[in-house]
Design a protein around this motif. Sequence first.
Motif, PDB file in Angstrom:
ATOM      1  N   GLU A  60       0.815  -1.207   0.000  1.00  0.00           N
ATOM      2  CA  GLU A  60       0.000   0.000   0.000  1.00  0.00           C
ATOM      3  C   GLU A  60       0.854   1.266   0.000  1.00  0.00           C
ATOM      4  O   GLU A  60       1.784   1.397   0.778  1.00  0.00           O
ATOM      5  CB  GLU A  60      -0.931   0.011   1.220  1.00  0.00           C
ATOM      6  N   GLY A  61       0.493   2.190  -0.877  1.00  0.00           N
ATOM      7  CA  GLY A  61       1.211   3.459  -0.968  1.00  0.00           C
ATOM      8  C   GLY A  61       2.473   3.390  -1.798  1.00  0.00           C
ATOM      9  O   GLY A  61       3.099   4.420  -2.051  1.00  0.00           O
ATOM     10  N   ARG A  62       2.859   2.196  -2.202  1.00  0.00           N
ATOM     11  CA  ARG A  62       4.082   2.056  -2.989  1.00  0.00           C
ATOM     12  C   ARG A  62       3.826   1.536  -4.404  1.00  0.00           C
ATOM     13  O   ARG A  62       4.582   1.823  -5.320  1.00  0.00           O
ATOM     14  CB  ARG A  62       5.065   1.139  -2.268  1.00  0.00           C
ATOM     15  N   LEU A  63       2.772   0.741  -4.579  1.00  0.00           N
ATOM     16  CA  LEU A  63       2.418   0.215  -5.889  1.00  0.00           C
ATOM     17  C   LEU A  63       0.924   0.394  -6.135  1.00  0.00           C
ATOM     18  O   LEU A  63       0.125   0.482  -5.196  1.00  0.00           O
ATOM     19  CB  LEU A  63       2.747  -1.286  -6.024  1.00  0.00           C
ATOM     20  N   GLU A  64       0.573   0.467  -7.414  1.00  0.00           N
ATOM     21  CA  GLU A  64      -0.830   0.362  -7.783  1.00  0.00           C
ATOM     22  C   GLU A  64      -1.305  -1.058  -7.448  1.00  0.00           C
ATOM     23  O   GLU A  64      -0.491  -1.988  -7.395  1.00  0.00           O
ATOM     24  CB  GLU A  64      -1.010   0.616  -9.283  1.00  0.00           C
ATOM     25  N   PRO A  65      -2.620  -1.245  -7.216  1.00  0.00           N
ATOM     26  CA  PRO A  65      -3.115  -2.607  -7.020  1.00  0.00           C
ATOM     27  C   PRO A  65      -2.736  -3.491  -8.207  1.00  0.00           C
ATOM     28  O   PRO A  65      -2.824  -3.062  -9.357  1.00  0.00           O
ATOM     29  CB  PRO A  65      -4.633  -2.419  -6.929  1.00  0.00           C
ATOM     30  N   LEU A  66      -2.251  -4.706  -7.936  1.00  0.00           N
ATOM     31  CA  LEU A  66      -1.816  -5.570  -9.030  1.00  0.00           C
ATOM     32  C   LEU A  66      -3.010  -5.966  -9.889  1.00  0.00           C
ATOM     33  O   LEU A  66      -4.152  -6.003  -9.435  1.00  0.00           O
ATOM     34  CB  LEU A  66      -1.073  -6.794  -8.506  1.00  0.00           C
ATOM     35  N   SER A  67      -2.725  -6.293 -11.134  1.00  0.00           N
ATOM     36  CA  SER A  67      -3.754  -6.705 -12.077  1.00  0.00           C
ATOM     37  C   SER A  67      -3.346  -8.043 -12.689  1.00  0.00           C
ATOM     38  O   SER A  67      -2.164  -8.251 -13.012  1.00  0.00           O
ATOM     39  CB  SER A  67      -3.924  -5.649 -13.172  1.00  0.00           C
ATOM     40  N   VAL A  68      -4.308  -8.953 -12.836  1.00  0.00           N
ATOM     41  CA  VAL A  68      -4.068 -10.259 -13.445  1.00  0.00           C
ATOM     42  C   VAL A  68      -4.871 -10.342 -14.737  1.00  0.00           C
ATOM     43  O   VAL A  68      -6.092 -10.136 -14.735  1.00  0.00           O
ATOM     44  CB  VAL A  68      -4.462 -11.407 -12.503  1.00  0.00           C
ATOM     45  N   VAL A  69      -4.182 -10.611 -15.839  1.00  0.00           N
ATOM     46  CA  VAL A  69      -4.827 -10.795 -17.139  1.00  0.00           C
ATOM     47  C   VAL A  69      -4.381 -12.144 -17.696  1.00  0.00           C
ATOM     48  O   VAL A  69      -3.241 -12.298 -18.133  1.00  0.00           O
ATOM     49  CB  VAL A  69      -4.466  -9.660 -18.122  1.00  0.00           C
ATOM     50  N   ARG A  70      -5.246 -13.132 -17.573  1.00  0.00           N
ATOM     51  CA  ARG A  70      -4.959 -14.508 -18.009  1.00  0.00           C
ATOM     52  C   ARG A  70      -3.664 -15.022 -17.368  1.00  0.00           C
ATOM     53  O   ARG A  70      -3.639 -15.308 -16.183  1.00  0.00           O
ATOM     54  CB  ARG A  70      -4.916 -14.589 -19.534  1.00  0.00           C
ATOM     55  N   ASN A  71      -2.580 -15.102 -18.121  1.00  0.00           N
ATOM     56  CA  ASN A  71      -1.331 -15.645 -17.599  1.00  0.00           C
ATOM     57  C   ASN A  71      -0.312 -14.560 -17.253  1.00  0.00           C
ATOM     58  O   ASN A  71       0.877 -14.819 -17.159  1.00  0.00           O
ATOM     59  CB  ASN A  71      -0.710 -16.617 -18.609  1.00  0.00           C
ATOM     60  N   LYS A  72      -0.792 -13.341 -17.061  1.00  0.00           N
ATOM     61  CA  LYS A  72       0.110 -12.217 -16.783  1.00  0.00           C
ATOM     62  C   LYS A  72      -0.282 -11.520 -15.486  1.00  0.00           C
ATOM     63  O   LYS A  72      -1.463 -11.323 -15.196  1.00  0.00           O
ATOM     64  CB  LYS A  72       0.081 -11.207 -17.937  1.00  0.00           C
ATOM     65  N   VAL A  73       0.751 -11.124 -14.724  1.00  0.00           N
ATOM     66  CA  VAL A  73       0.579 -10.295 -13.538  1.00  0.00           C
ATOM     67  C   VAL A  73       1.234  -8.950 -13.829  1.00  0.00           C
ATOM     68  O   VAL A  73       2.427  -8.893 -14.177  1.00  0.00           O
ATOM     69  CB  VAL A  73       1.221 -10.945 -12.294  1.00  0.00           C
ATOM     70  N   ILE A  74       0.464  -7.869 -13.692  1.00  0.00           N
ATOM     71  CA  ILE A  74       0.929  -6.538 -14.073  1.00  0.00           C
ATOM     72  C   ILE A  74       1.133  -5.704 -12.816  1.00  0.00           C
ATOM     73  O   ILE A  74       0.228  -5.568 -11.989  1.00  0.00           O
ATOM     74  CB  ILE A  74      -0.077  -5.861 -15.016  1.00  0.00           C
ATOM     75  N   LEU A  75       2.341  -5.134 -12.684  1.00  0.00           N
ATOM     76  CA  LEU A  75       2.733  -4.373 -11.497  1.00  0.00           C
ATOM     77  C   LEU A  75       3.217  -2.991 -11.910  1.00  0.00           C
ATOM     78  O   LEU A  75       3.917  -2.843 -12.916  1.00  0.00           O
ATOM     79  CB  LEU A  75       3.849  -5.102 -10.743  1.00  0.00           C
ATOM     80  N   GLU A  76       2.870  -1.982 -11.112  1.00  0.00           N
ATOM     81  CA  GLU A  76       3.330  -0.625 -11.407  1.00  0.00           C
ATOM     82  C   GLU A  76       3.617   0.132 -10.109  1.00  0.00           C
ATOM     83  O   GLU A  76       2.692   0.521  -9.395  1.00  0.00           O
ATOM     84  CB  GLU A  76       2.298   0.151 -12.219  1.00  0.00           C
ATOM     85  N   PRO A  77       4.889   0.342  -9.775  1.00  0.00           N
ATOM     86  CA  PRO A  77       5.222   1.153  -8.593  1.00  0.00           C
ATOM     87  C   PRO A  77       4.778   2.595  -8.787  1.00  0.00           C
ATOM     88  O   PRO A  77       4.876   3.149  -9.882  1.00  0.00           O
ATOM     89  CB  PRO A  77       6.745   1.051  -8.517  1.00  0.00           C
ATOM     90  N   LEU A  78       4.306   3.228  -7.724  1.00  0.00           N
ATOM     91  CA  LEU A  78       3.909   4.625  -7.784  1.00  0.00           C
ATOM     92  C   LEU A  78       5.125   5.541  -7.853  1.00  0.00           C
ATOM     93  O   LEU A  78       5.064   6.634  -8.409  1.00  0.00           O
ATOM     94  CB  LEU A  78       3.058   4.978  -6.556  1.00  0.00           C
ATOM     95  N   HIS A  79       6.247   5.087  -7.281  1.00  0.00           N
ATOM     96  CA  HIS A  79       7.489   5.861  -7.266  1.00  0.00           C
ATOM     97  C   HIS A  79       8.644   4.873  -7.130  1.00  0.00           C
ATOM     98  O   HIS A  79       8.429   3.675  -6.914  1.00  0.00           O
ATOM     99  CB  HIS A  79       7.500   6.866  -6.107  1.00  0.00           C
ATOM    100  N   ASP A  80       9.864   5.365  -7.263  1.00  0.00           N
ATOM    101  CA  ASP A  80      11.033   4.499  -7.092  1.00  0.00           C
ATOM    102  C   ASP A  80      11.044   3.914  -5.683  1.00  0.00           C
ATOM    103  O   ASP A  80      10.828   4.629  -4.702  1.00  0.00           O
ATOM    104  CB  ASP A  80      12.332   5.285  -7.318  1.00  0.00           C
ATOM    105  N   LEU A  81      11.298   2.612  -5.604  1.00  0.00           N
ATOM    106  CA  LEU A  81      11.434   1.984  -4.299  1.00  0.00           C
ATOM    107  C   LEU A  81      12.789   2.332  -3.700  1.00  0.00           C
ATOM    108  O   LEU A  81      13.766   2.549  -4.424  1.00  0.00           O
ATOM    109  CB  LEU A  81      11.307   0.466  -4.434  1.00  0.00           C
TER     110      LEU A  81
END
Length: 260
Positions: A26-47
């Motif tokens: 929470e506060g570091r990444l967008e909620p993850l998204s699952v599309v069939r066989n893919k998991v999509i991740l997007e950080p809000l800022h540099d970790l």
Amino acid sequence: MKGAVVTTLRFEKPVDPDRTKMLGWEGRLEPLSVVRNKVILEPLHDLNADEAIPLLVTLADGTEVSFLLRPPRRQAWDWADQQVDVFKDRDSYAAMHSALQRALEENGTLTEENARYRKEETSEDHALATLIASGALAQTPFKVVDRFSGRDERATVEAKVFKGKGKAAVVLTIKNLDPEQPWSMTSARLVTKDRGDERAVAIRTTFREIAPGASGVMALVVDKSAFLEEGHWTSLFLEIYRYDGLRQALIQLDPYLVAR
């Protein structure tokens, strides 16, 4: 992983979205998204360098795969992954095919770089850029005609623009203000002012990367022919992009620099 850069984990089998989750994201990444066989991740800022976010991916067949999401290492030549192919068996056909494709792409890149290096070895403009970057300006035909400087939170830039015999040159002295991240250049573009057509520019630097608190010199040489567009003189924009993809410097070069 890098801030605002989407990373996709691609699996051989479909992913169960209900049993795929992150801990402490929470506060570091967008909620993850699952599309069939893919998991999509997007950080809000540099970790931060010491951050590691646990991720559990569960496939539709019940197979669980654990990950630790971390920022890219601090070396300038490291990049955030944008797609990671995950294989259960590294010796499977799919895994071997993926590895072969990566190897062919890397080989093609190395072949292009070697050809470019061979061409640069005999280039007059690159020889002049080497002399300027090393401080041997007296051995070149250039004279300084303009100076300016700029600063942001990551670096200071001091620039000198030179006029020569049928050529122009720019020297940038860059000081890295970041307390941790080395400074490096990802690309330099020389384009015409009106149409944005790319032109050739010879580049030499005294660094591969600039350590925190240190300085480095970059020299760029432009031939007279770059200022011609359909038989008419045109101004040029020189753009320098740094390691995070942001533009560090924008310099306008006008035809008077190469006029007799």
